[in-house]
Design a protein around this motif. Structure first.
Motif, PDB file in Angstrom:
ATOM      1  N   LYS A  61       3.801   4.491  -1.060  1.00  0.00           N
ATOM      2  CA  LYS A  61       3.590   5.768  -0.359  1.00  0.00           C
ATOM      3  C   LYS A  61       3.893   6.975  -1.235  1.00  0.00           C
ATOM      4  CE  LYS A  61       4.177   4.277   4.439  1.00  0.00           C
ATOM      5  NZ  LYS A  61       5.002   4.397   5.670  1.00  0.00           N
ATOM      6  N   ASN A  62       4.823   6.818  -2.180  1.00  0.00           N
ATOM      7  CA  ASN A  62       5.189   7.944  -3.034  1.00  0.00           C
ATOM      8  C   ASN A  62       4.271   8.117  -4.236  1.00  0.00           C
ATOM      9  OD1 ASN A  62       7.381   8.677  -1.446  1.00  0.00           O
ATOM     10  ND2 ASN A  62       8.796   7.306  -2.519  1.00  0.00           N
ATOM     11  N   ASN A  63       3.275   7.255  -4.401  1.00  0.00           N
ATOM     12  CA  ASN A  63       2.309   7.388  -5.496  1.00  0.00           C
ATOM     13  C   ASN A  63       1.058   8.076  -4.955  1.00  0.00           C
ATOM     14  OD1 ASN A  63       0.351   6.970  -7.546  1.00  0.00           O
ATOM     15  ND2 ASN A  63       1.436   5.138  -8.254  1.00  0.00           N
ATOM     16  N   PRO A  64       0.738   9.293  -5.436  1.00  0.00           N
ATOM     17  CA  PRO A  64      -0.408  10.038  -4.899  1.00  0.00           C
ATOM     18  C   PRO A  64      -1.755   9.349  -5.134  1.00  0.00           C
ATOM     19  CG  PRO A  64       0.478  11.093  -6.867  1.00  0.00           C
ATOM     20  CD  PRO A  64       1.437  10.025  -6.490  1.00  0.00           C
ATOM     21  N   ALA A  65      -1.790   8.417  -6.087  1.00  0.00           N
ATOM     22  CA  ALA A  65      -3.057   7.727  -6.385  1.00  0.00           C
ATOM     23  C   ALA A  65      -3.266   6.509  -5.485  1.00  0.00           C
ATOM     24  CB  ALA A  65      -3.085   7.307  -7.855  1.00  0.00           C
ATOM     25  N   TYR A  66      -2.276   6.211  -4.640  1.00  0.00           N
ATOM     26  CA  TYR A  66      -2.355   5.020  -3.815  1.00  0.00           C
ATOM     27  C   TYR A  66      -2.540   5.369  -2.341  1.00  0.00           C
ATOM     28  CZ  TYR A  66      -0.471   2.243  -7.733  1.00  0.00           C
ATOM     29  OH  TYR A  66      -0.282   1.629  -8.943  1.00  0.00           O
ATOM     30  N   GLU A  67      -3.270   4.511  -1.648  1.00  0.00           N
ATOM     31  CA  GLU A  67      -3.365   4.547  -0.195  1.00  0.00           C
ATOM     32  C   GLU A  67      -2.647   3.308   0.341  1.00  0.00           C
ATOM     33  OE1 GLU A  67      -6.676   3.714   3.252  1.00  0.00           O
ATOM     34  OE2 GLU A  67      -7.354   4.712   1.425  1.00  0.00           O
ATOM     35  N   PHE A  68      -1.618   3.517   1.134  1.00  0.00           N
ATOM     36  CA  PHE A  68      -0.770   2.414   1.599  1.00  0.00           C
ATOM     37  C   PHE A  68      -1.501   1.588   2.650  1.00  0.00           C
ATOM     38  CE2 PHE A  68       2.602   0.886   4.571  1.00  0.00           C
ATOM     39  CZ  PHE A  68       3.224   0.001   3.695  1.00  0.00           C
ATOM     40  N   VAL A  69      -1.669   0.290   2.365  1.00  0.00           N
ATOM     41  CA  VAL A  69      -2.304  -0.631   3.306  1.00  0.00           C
ATOM     42  C   VAL A  69      -1.255  -1.388   4.120  1.00  0.00           C
ATOM     43  CG1 VAL A  69      -3.821  -2.633   3.553  1.00  0.00           C
ATOM     44  CG2 VAL A  69      -4.314  -0.906   1.812  1.00  0.00           C
ATOM     45  N   GLY A  70      -0.150  -1.755   3.457  1.00  0.00           N
ATOM     46  CA  GLY A  70       0.904  -2.469   4.161  1.00  0.00           C
ATOM     47  C   GLY A  70       1.680  -3.390   3.241  1.00  0.00           C
ATOM     48  N   VAL A  71       2.755  -3.962   3.777  1.00  0.00           N
ATOM     49  CA  VAL A  71       3.528  -4.972   3.062  1.00  0.00           C
ATOM     50  C   VAL A  71       3.427  -6.262   3.867  1.00  0.00           C
ATOM     51  CG1 VAL A  71       5.783  -5.664   2.199  1.00  0.00           C
ATOM     52  CG2 VAL A  71       5.134  -3.250   2.152  1.00  0.00           C
ATOM     53  N   PHE A  72       2.917  -7.297   3.239  1.00  0.00           N
ATOM     54  CA  PHE A  72       2.756  -8.587   3.884  1.00  0.00           C
ATOM     55  C   PHE A  72       3.941  -9.479   3.476  1.00  0.00           C
ATOM     56  CE2 PHE A  72      -1.300  -6.616   3.253  1.00  0.00           C
ATOM     57  CZ  PHE A  72      -1.926  -6.751   4.492  1.00  0.00           C
ATOM     58  N   ALA A  73       4.708  -9.943   4.458  1.00  0.00           N
ATOM     59  CA  ALA A  73       5.955 -10.650   4.147  1.00  0.00           C
ATOM     60  C   ALA A  73       6.068 -11.929   4.958  1.00  0.00           C
ATOM     61  CB  ALA A  73       7.155  -9.744   4.423  1.00  0.00           C
ATOM     62  N   ASP A  74       6.300 -13.043   4.274  1.00  0.00           N
ATOM     63  CA  ASP A  74       6.523 -14.344   4.926  1.00  0.00           C
ATOM     64  C   ASP A  74       7.990 -14.709   4.795  1.00  0.00           C
ATOM     65  OD1 ASP A  74       3.949 -15.293   5.911  1.00  0.00           O
ATOM     66  OD2 ASP A  74       3.330 -15.272   3.808  1.00  0.00           O
ATOM     67  N   LYS A  75       8.602 -15.075   5.920  1.00  0.00           N
ATOM     68  CA  LYS A  75      10.025 -15.391   5.930  1.00  0.00           C
ATOM     69  C   LYS A  75      10.238 -16.864   6.221  1.00  0.00           C
ATOM     70  CE  LYS A  75      14.369 -14.060   8.186  1.00  0.00           C
ATOM     71  NZ  LYS A  75      14.995 -13.209   9.215  1.00  0.00           N
ATOM     72  N   GLY A  76      11.072 -17.507   5.401  1.00  0.00           N
ATOM     73  CA  GLY A  76      11.434 -18.906   5.641  1.00  0.00           C
ATOM     74  C   GLY A  76      10.311 -19.867   5.368  1.00  0.00           C
ATOM     75  N   ILE A  77       9.396 -19.527   4.447  1.00  0.00           N
ATOM     76  CA  ILE A  77       8.263 -20.404   4.128  1.00  0.00           C
ATOM     77  C   ILE A  77       8.217 -20.630   2.623  1.00  0.00           C
ATOM     78  CG2 ILE A  77       5.766 -20.722   4.269  1.00  0.00           C
ATOM     79  CD1 ILE A  77       5.737 -18.874   6.647  1.00  0.00           C
ATOM     80  N   THR A  78       8.090 -21.892   2.234  1.00  0.00           N
ATOM     81  CA  THR A  78       8.062 -22.237   0.817  1.00  0.00           C
ATOM     82  C   THR A  78       6.813 -21.696   0.132  1.00  0.00           C
ATOM     83  OG1 THR A  78       7.977 -24.066  -0.757  1.00  0.00           O
ATOM     84  CG2 THR A  78       7.016 -24.460   1.382  1.00  0.00           C
TER      85      THR A  78
END
Length: 408
Positions: A61-78
């Protein structure tokens, strides 16, 4: 000639007029996301995942050249499997053209399987999507990106194998010392005290005892399941309906007689991490009298014997050892209550052990509706029993006498 050239040059100057742009060309922003993963669901790992999410959200979000799509996070998965919900959701967006750049901490966070890493990166590269690994400083769209990725992915996979081997070694050593971990949330009849020791949950233990008694008295697993469901008794996971498979597994569980068989399953492949039944491939460890029993050893053995008898009668097993061990199975009945006699071992822990056949109602049913009939197997060997027979036990002048009557 000189004058002609000058005239021609002046003519072209008059024809060309440069119009400068009145607006600046707006460069389109890169659609950027991040991928994060932790392999366990512990509180510490959960905090780590939250920190990663906050870090990447701020970074993008703090990079003006970027458009934030999201953070994809998996918890407890190998990371050795592709079966990760957030990972698959991210790939779907990539295929729809919704993402230009994926940022992740390291190769091992994306995947610990070299094949998965390379296949994913190549697919994304073919549709023009860049993956950036911060720790290794690799950009997959660069010239030497794939070569570096292939080498480092192999190291990540080998590291995963080493971690898996170390865990197996530690578990093996714990098993050798009689240490194991049991989730009592999915184990009806037991709780744990403040020291992690198994203690009996009296209310649940009554349900377990009733299962064993019902099976010994002739009820099937399906009938026991229906009985528990009709009484409104919930399963250990809170379900209203019981199934016969659950009953069967509980009746086979040696922990209900106070023992524990360790390493019933094992993981043969550190990539897939799928546990399979241990049929002798790796060591097993049997702990005798490990914790307080809910049912007696005699009751537990009687249930196993009954299961084997049912299999034999249905033609599921034709093991000749069965006939050798139980030659009178299904042939002997108590004269007092009509219940079948069961084979038992007396003085099993001494050199003087012997086999007797005793009324199942007397031995296993806690209400003790019968005073019982008991006969030594050696006495039976003296009689020609070739069909269902009622055994009558009488006491005369301090001695026991037996009479045998055909049930038919």
């Amino acid at each position: 000639m000189k004058q002609y050239c000058i005239a021609l040059w002046m003519y072209y100057l008059r024809q060309v007029r440069i119009i400068k742009p009145t607006q600046k060309v707006q460069k389109s922003k890169k659609k950027v996301c991040a991928y994060a993963r932790v392999s366990t669901g512990t509180e510490k790992q959960g905090e780590s995942l939250e920190n990663q999410i906050q870090y990447y959200e701020s970074l993008i979000k703090n990079n003006p050249a970027y458009e934030f799509v999201g953070v994809f996070a998996d918890k407890g998965i190998t990371g050795t499997t592709e079966d990760r919900p957030e990972f698959q959701r991210m790939l779907k967006l990539c295929r729809k053209g919704k993402i230009d750049l994926i940022i992740t901490k390291s190769i091992s966070r994306l995947a610990r399987n070299t094949t998965i890493v390379l296949e994913t990166v190549r697919e994304l590269k073919n549709i023009g999507i860049e993956v950036r690994f911060e720790k290794e400083n690799i950009n997959t769209l660069s010239g030497d990106g794939e070569l570096m990725l292939s080498v480092l992915s192999s190291f990540a996979q080998e590291e995963s194998k080493n971690v898996s081997d170390n865990i197996k070694w530690r578990i093996k050593k714990e098993f050798e010392r009689g240490i194991y971990h049991l989730n009592t949330n999915k184990f009806l009849g037991y709780d744990k005290d403040e020291f992690g020791t198994l203690i009996i949950n009296q209310e649940e233990a009554e349900i377990v005892k009733n299962m064993f008694e019902c099976y010994v008295s002739g009820m099937s697993c399906t009938e026991i399941a229906r009985k528990l469901t009709s009484k409104g008794i919930k399963t250990v996971t809170g379900l209203d309906k019981w199934n016969d498979g659950t009953i069967y597994n509980m009746l086979k569980n040696e922990k209900y007689k106070g023992d524990a068989l360790l390493q019933k399953t094992y993981v043969p492949n550190h990539i897939r991490k799928k546990a399979v039944e241990n049929k002798g491939e790796v060591d097993q460890y049997y702990l005798k009298e490990d914790h307080p029993p809910i049912v007696t050893e005699e009751m537990w053995e009687a249930v196993q014997e009954k299961m084997l008898e049912n299999k034999y009668s249905r033609g599921i097993t034709n093991d000749p050892k069965y006939n050798e061990k139980y030659p009178y199975k299904g042939l002997l009945f108590c004269s007092k209550c009509g219940a079948p006699l069961r084979r038992r071992v007396w003085n099993s822990k001494t050199p003087f052990k012997k086999y007797v056949w005793q009324c199942s109602n007397y031995v296993y049913i806690k209400t003790r509706t019968c005073t019982g009939t008991k006969i030594d197997e050696r006495d039976l060997e003296k009689v020609n029993i070739n069909g269902p027979t009622i055994i009558k036990e009488e006491l005369r002048d301090g001695k026991k006498y037996y009479s045998y009557t055909s049930k038919n």
